[in-house]
Every structure is written in structure tokens, then in C-alpha cells.
Scaffold this motif. Sequence first.
Motif, PDB file in Angstrom:
ATOM      1  N   LEU C 268       0.892  -1.325   0.176  1.00  0.00           N
ATOM      2  CA  LEU C 268       0.038   0.046   0.004  1.00  0.00           C
ATOM      3  C   LEU C 268       0.916   1.325   0.076  1.00  0.00           C
ATOM      4  N   ASP C 269       1.927   1.283  -0.721  1.00  0.00           N
ATOM      5  CA  ASP C 269       2.837   2.511  -1.000  1.00  0.00           C
ATOM      6  C   ASP C 269       2.449   3.081  -2.139  1.00  0.00           C
ATOM      7  N   ASP C 270       1.993   4.281  -2.203  1.00  0.00           N
ATOM      8  CA  ASP C 270       1.796   4.973  -3.453  1.00  0.00           C
ATOM      9  C   ASP C 270       2.353   5.996  -3.668  1.00  0.00           C
ATOM     10  N   ARG C 271       3.698   6.168  -3.359  1.00  0.00           N
ATOM     11  CA  ARG C 271       4.697   7.158  -3.513  1.00  0.00           C
ATOM     12  C   ARG C 271       5.438   6.936  -4.824  1.00  0.00           C
ATOM     13  N   VAL C 272       5.838   7.927  -5.358  1.00  0.00           N
ATOM     14  CA  VAL C 272       6.901   8.066  -6.541  1.00  0.00           C
ATOM     15  C   VAL C 272       8.218   8.021  -6.378  1.00  0.00           C
ATOM     16  N   THR C 273       8.824   7.376  -7.156  1.00  0.00           N
ATOM     17  CA  THR C 273      10.333   7.426  -6.841  1.00  0.00           C
ATOM     18  C   THR C 273      10.949   7.841  -7.970  1.00  0.00           C
TER      19      THR C 273
END
Lengths: 464, 100, 366
Positions: C268-273
Amino acid sequence: MTRVDLAIIGAGPAGMAAAALAARQGLRVTLLDEQPRAGGQIYRDVDRAAALRGDLLGPDYTHGATLTAALKHSGVDHVSGAVVWAIEEGFALSYTKDGRGAQVMADRVLLATGAIERPMPLPGWTLPGVMTAGAGQILLKQSGVLARRAVLVGTGPLLYLTAAQMLRAGTPPLALVETATRSDLLGAMRHLGGALRGWRYLLKGLGLLAELKRGGVKRHVGATGLAIEGLARAEALSFSAGGKSHRIACDTVYLHHGVVPNVQAARSLGIAHDWNAAQACFLPRLDIWGQSDVPGIYVAGDSAGIGGAKVAEEAGRLAALHVAQAAGRITQTELDRQAAPLRATLARERAVRPFLDRAYPPCPEALAPADATLICRCEEVTAGDIRNYASLGCVGPNQAKAFGRAGMGPCQGRYCGLTVTALLAEANGQTPDATGYYRVRAPLKPVTLGELAQMDQTAQDAAE
Amino acid sequence: MNNASPFLETETASRVTVTFAGAPLDLPLGANLAAALLTAGVGAFRQTPVSGAPRGPFCMMGACFDCLVEIDGVARQACMTEVTAGLQIDRPHEGDHDAG
Amino acid sequence: METDYTLIGGGVVGLSVAWGLLKRGRTVTVLDGDDGSFRASRGNFGLVWVQSKGMNQPRYAQWSQGSAALWADFAAELGDATGQSVPLEQNGGYDLHFSEESLQETVDKYNVLKEKLGGDYPFEVLGHNALRKEEPHIGPKVVGAILHHQDGHANPLQLLRALAADVRRLGGRVLTGKTVSRVSKPDSFRVTCEDGTTVTSAKVVLAAGLGAATLGPSMGFKAPIRPQRGQVLITEKLPKLINRPSLIARQVDEGGIQIGATNEEVGLDDRVTQPGLSGLAADAIAAYPALAKAQLVRSWGALRVLSPDGLPIYQHSATMPGAYLVTCHSGITLAAAHARLLPDWLEGTEAAPDLEVFSEQRFAVS
């Protein structure tokens, strides 16, 4: 890839002071700043401009040269022209300089990203010729450029200062149109108390007003019904004051009703923010050293809450000291010893805030604009649109952004975020805290796909 | 382009020739491009892609993106750019893309 | 009982179903999450897409085709009703290829599927030069593309807004800022929210995206769905540069170029990289070199709602009759089917589509 003890974003008073102090404590420091030369907005281009027009800009400005000098001799790696567009855990800071992408790794990060002008959405505020008073200050500081026929609109000491500088330079503003009332100022006097700084501010303000009066600058207070007229550019300001309608033809309108923290970087890291009613904006939640709830991320200066340049400088040093202690360069005792005088200055400087916040409250009709007024400059969304999205179930700014694009443009919500939160909070009968703010993501500032792609690992591997 | 500039210049610097939307302009070398264009009488830097409304510099500190211009095919903030000799400045994305 | 149906989930899936039910005279309550909920409806790529779907399950290809065919009419009706259009283009879409081998491999698979579909799978193969005539900005590294004529793209956010507006206009009750904590069925359904709100209805449709994974089991569903992160980029608004959409990039109706998407199993990690963004940018430039000069203005990570085989799940609960699970990865493509066809299935009419292959029976107990 470079790894440093401390990366600082922003070379204004907080960033410069923190960088110099941290380097003096033996930390490896990288200072990333967008501008070609150190100073931030308050001391913009001070090394060059102080000699040219220091008299005009005054000692509060030229003081910045002491900070740039200290920075120069500190051994800090000051990367100018560096636009930071992502901060990821670890911490990895991605930035662009001269059209090339780069990264620096840091154990700790200090966000010293300063303030932006509080958005002042009034009818016509997007016309060419309408700028912020801060923009007027920058034009003067950096470029020696003055508006010939300008009206100053809004509230706050910066308007007086700008007007006085314009007068001294021989291009007085056509008028100073204040939205604050005389009773705002009188009511604020109660908050002066024993704060000596407060009285100094008050006297300085009165001194500037007297100077403007002598110089024949027309002043209106308690102005309402503000609108900037013009088709292709600003042609006039219309408003009501003193029971009369006014229309002042002009070429330039400088808007100002305070500044608010530039929270883009802090928000992108998911730092908790709380609504501050007195300053009518969100502030990052910080401990007494300026460290946020994301361990290792510090915020200092106006980006932590509006306090002005002196507060920024000392808060920057305080954060740097704590970083030095956390990195094992100084002991707890040493930390406390060195922090004590900084805290004393901070307390003194901050004592004036309640007075200033009360004396110069934000312009009400810009906080809750009329339906037809554009509130998102980039995507051209109106206040009425946002109220409509509230009626379609938007409880917060992110759903409203999806419905109507406010905050999706290149400024990434900097100049509509607080307005959208305020409009939704009002329409939904919720607090600003419950309403929330935009989820800010990379890129913090636009970056070209070419710059991004050139940092692609597979592309780099292929090239090697 | 309105050449009776609403802005007064107090510095004198050596000038270089650039073009804005195809027209030559003499601007101070090393100056802030947004400030230099304003002083040269350029009020509207671009039209918005949404409604076509004219826009010019607003914040002068790289936050508002209203002073966007196109340099070498890339949209750049004029207020974050320095004047160099021979700079070709266009209103953003008005020309067709090269099919390249 | 307050309404005939409670829809748990106010995204495109839940609202499409609610809209369809309202259209046939049913009363509905929609429970929608808060501003920070994981919302695939806000983060998706906006394709109305047929090709590559159902390679191993022709019925899924058909279901997608059916929805794509209904889309124009559905969008027009929503546009007329709300007075704001739902932009849609269905002039075909590409699968771009960077090697002859991968192109041929895909063509072979499509031919197999085409046969299973009785020939209804209108695609053609464009070599580089033919593609370049259609897409002048295509890069030299693209050897060719499969142009599928049933593909297209829409403005998914305008779809979401239009559904939110029209469901209300049709009398739907929509409660926002709700997190459902419990569903019970003493006689009719009682749906309880964390803030104490309780709604009652004759039937319940669980269309809560990833939220179904936690609520589903208590309602008799396996709900074996997981998040898969897709990072997506969007550029500044540009003059026309891309005509037809592909999985790599599309030009949205407002002018920006949308670039997708990573496939990452990160929970459930919706970050951008940065690596994610850089990789996507590199791919997009390989396809359309002119994009190198485009400014990226936004990026986001969104969580796909995926079943183990990637197909939708339509399941009627055995233990809680009247409760239905509706979940899928392609909520935009399937929006028209959900609005126009699914109500018959929920109502159990003669006209109900055969959705047997999408039931949970396909997930063997391990």
C-alpha cells in the motif's frame, strides 16, 4: 554519488546561517538553492545590490551581506541554480542544474524554503501588470527596476516599505490602498504589551507612513470591493473606501496581504501540518529544534512559520546545532549552551508576531473570493467551481483537484492551495485541519523528461 | 509589444541583442530575463493554454509559472533565467513541433 | 430500509453501478471514502482499452469489447445530463514495439484470440513507416505497432465528476468521508461506518476497490485482490503531438502528455520514486523523442486493484444473499458495462449478462 551529513534547501537567512554553523561544527554540508546567488528573497542578490542601492534598500537588507560572507568562507558546498524536484527517504535529493539531473544523499535535511506571498485572488489578479509586492521588491533589489505608475493594494508593513522605497527612488506609487482598517491597528495595540520589538515595528511603520504622507502618496484604508480592471493588461484599480467609489488608472498593481510558508517540500515528505488560525495558514509540526515528525527532516525560517529574517537566521542555527549534536559533533551540554542565546533572540523577535497578525489581517474578500474570481491561476478555476465541487461531495482538496483541475498546473497548487482549503472548509462546515491540503508529490518543480531520462539507471548502464 | 515601458530602469549595463517572438530586443547582459523583458515593454509573456488569456510575471521568484517563455524548445521561467547574448525567446509552444 | 441498494465505494466502479441502478428506478445510497483514500479512480491512465485483455480468457476480451462499444453513448448521456462533456476518443490505439520479435510474438497471440472470438478483433500491424504517417513524432527506435480499432481513451476525471453529479441529480444519496467498518444482515442489510453512520438497504454492492480485501471476507467473499503500484507522469500542456493513445503515452484532451506506468508490487505504498519516474521518461522519449523537451509537471503513484489473474470479479455472496462483490482493474474501460449491463445481473433479470467466468470459483482453495 555524493553523501553529506546535512543537505539544506534554500540559501536565504535560515539556510545560509545553518550551513555556515553546521560547517563550522565539522559537518559536511551541501546547500542547494535555485537562485544564481545566495540571499533568498529577503536578501536577494545582496552581494551585488548592496553597493548599488544599499541606501535605498536600508540596513535590514544590507545585513544579509554578513550571512553571504560567512557562507562564502564556511567551506559549504553551495550549489546555486539547483532546482530540487524530489526528496526521498534515505535521504535522496534529486535536482536539476544547468539542464542536467543530479542527486545528493544526505543523512539529514533542512528545509529552508522560505515563504511565498499569500495568494490574493481578486477580480483581475491574473492580468499582466498585476504582481505581488514581493515581486516589486525583487525587481528593485535584483534589477534596480521600478514601476512608474503603480498602485499598492492590501495590507502589511511590506506595503509601507515598498511605497517608501519607491518614493525615495523618485517613482512614488499612485496610491496605497489598504484593506486593513484603523480599528485593526487599534485592536492590535493591545498585543504590543512589553514587546519592545513590537513598539519598534509600530514606530517604524508610523515613520514610513509619515514619510509617504510628506511625499504626497495618497492612502486609503478599509478598502473593499477591490477589482483590477483591464482587458489585455491592468489598466485601473477600482474599490470602495470611506463611503466612496474609487478608480485609479495605473499600469502596475502590487498585491500583498502577508506571506505564508512555502510548504511544497515539507508536504511532499508527508510531514504533519497543523492549521494556525493567527497566521491563517498551515504550519509544519516541529519540535523545539525544528525537527519534524519525519526523523532527520528539519524545517527552519519562514517555511516553518512566518517570523521574518532575524527569526529565520536564528532558527536555522538552532536546527544546525541539533544536527551537529545528532551527528555526534557536539555534546548535549554544548548544544544547550549554544542554543540558549539563540532561543533568547527568537523569543524576542517572535514576541512581535501577535501584534503584526492582528494589525494586518488578510484581506477578507481575497480569503473568500466571489464565485466568478479565478482562484487557480494555472488551470483557471473559479471560486464558484470549488464551491460546486463541495456540493458534489468533495470533502478535501484532492478530490476537488480531480474534479476540476485546481492545483494541477505548473505552479502545483502554490497559489491556490490555501484558497481551495478555505473554500471547501467553509462550504462543508469543516475546519481547515479536517479539510486538509493537496497531496504534494514530485516533481516539486517541473523538470524536463530529458533531464529525468538522463538519470535513468538502465540508460546509464547502457552508456557505460 | 508596448515599447513605452511601465517600468523604469536605474542600472546601466552593457546590452546584448536577443529576440522575443522573432523581434530583436537589446537587454542588459546578465540581467534577470523577466525584469529585462518588463523593462523593455513586454507585458504579456504568453497566452494560457486553457483560455488564451495573456499573462506576465507575477511573483518574480519562481513560484507562479506565469512568466513562462520558450527557450531552445523548452518552457522556462523567465524570472529564473539570465540574459545572454543571442538568446532566442518565444512565447511557449506557439510554433509547431518539428517532426524530429 | 432506506434504499434498495447500498454501494460501498464511490469511485468510478461504484458510481457507474449506482448510476445504472438509478436509471432503472432503483434507490441507492453510495458510501464514499475520504480525501486521502487510495483512489484508482483518480490515478488511472484513462484508456478505454480492448487489446491485450483476455488473452487467456476470451470472455474478458468480449466483456471489454462490449463495454467499449457502449462507451460513446454512455459518455454522451452523462454529458447531456450534466451539461459538461466527458471527453472520449475511440479512433483506435497502439501497442508500440521496439523489436520485430516482440511485435511478431504479440501478433501471433492476437491471431489466436481473434480466432476464438470468431474474427471480431479488428487490428492491423503498422510497420515503422506506416506508423510514422499516423504519428509523425514517433521515434526511430519504434519498429512498429499494433493498431487496434476498438481502443480509445477518455478523460477519467471528467467521468468521475460527471458520475458524481448525475448520481446526485438522479436522486442517489451519496455520503462522503465514510469508512465502512461493518456489514451485517439481521434481515435487511445494515452497513455501519467508523463515524457511527448506519445505512440500511435490501442489497449491498461492495465496490470499494482495495477496501474490498478487508471487508470482503466478512461478507462471504474471498476477495483475493492486491495493490499494484503504477507510477504515472503528466507533462505541461502541449500542442498536438500524439494522435492515438498507447500504453506508453497518450495526449489528454487538456493537452498534457500522460505517460505510464510502472508495475510494482510494493503493497500500500503509493509514492513516486526517482528511478520510476526516470525509467518512464526514458521509455516515453524512446517512443516520442520530442518529449525530451517537455516539462513534467505532475506525477503520482496509484494502486491498481488486481485479482490473481487480472480479471474482474463479479460474485454474489453465498453466505450473505443480496451482497455482491464488484471489483476490477479496468474501471474506466468497464464503466459503460457496469452502468448499462451490470444492473441486470444484480437484479437477476432475464437480460443478465453471463458473468460466470468472473466468479470467485476460479480461485481454487489452496
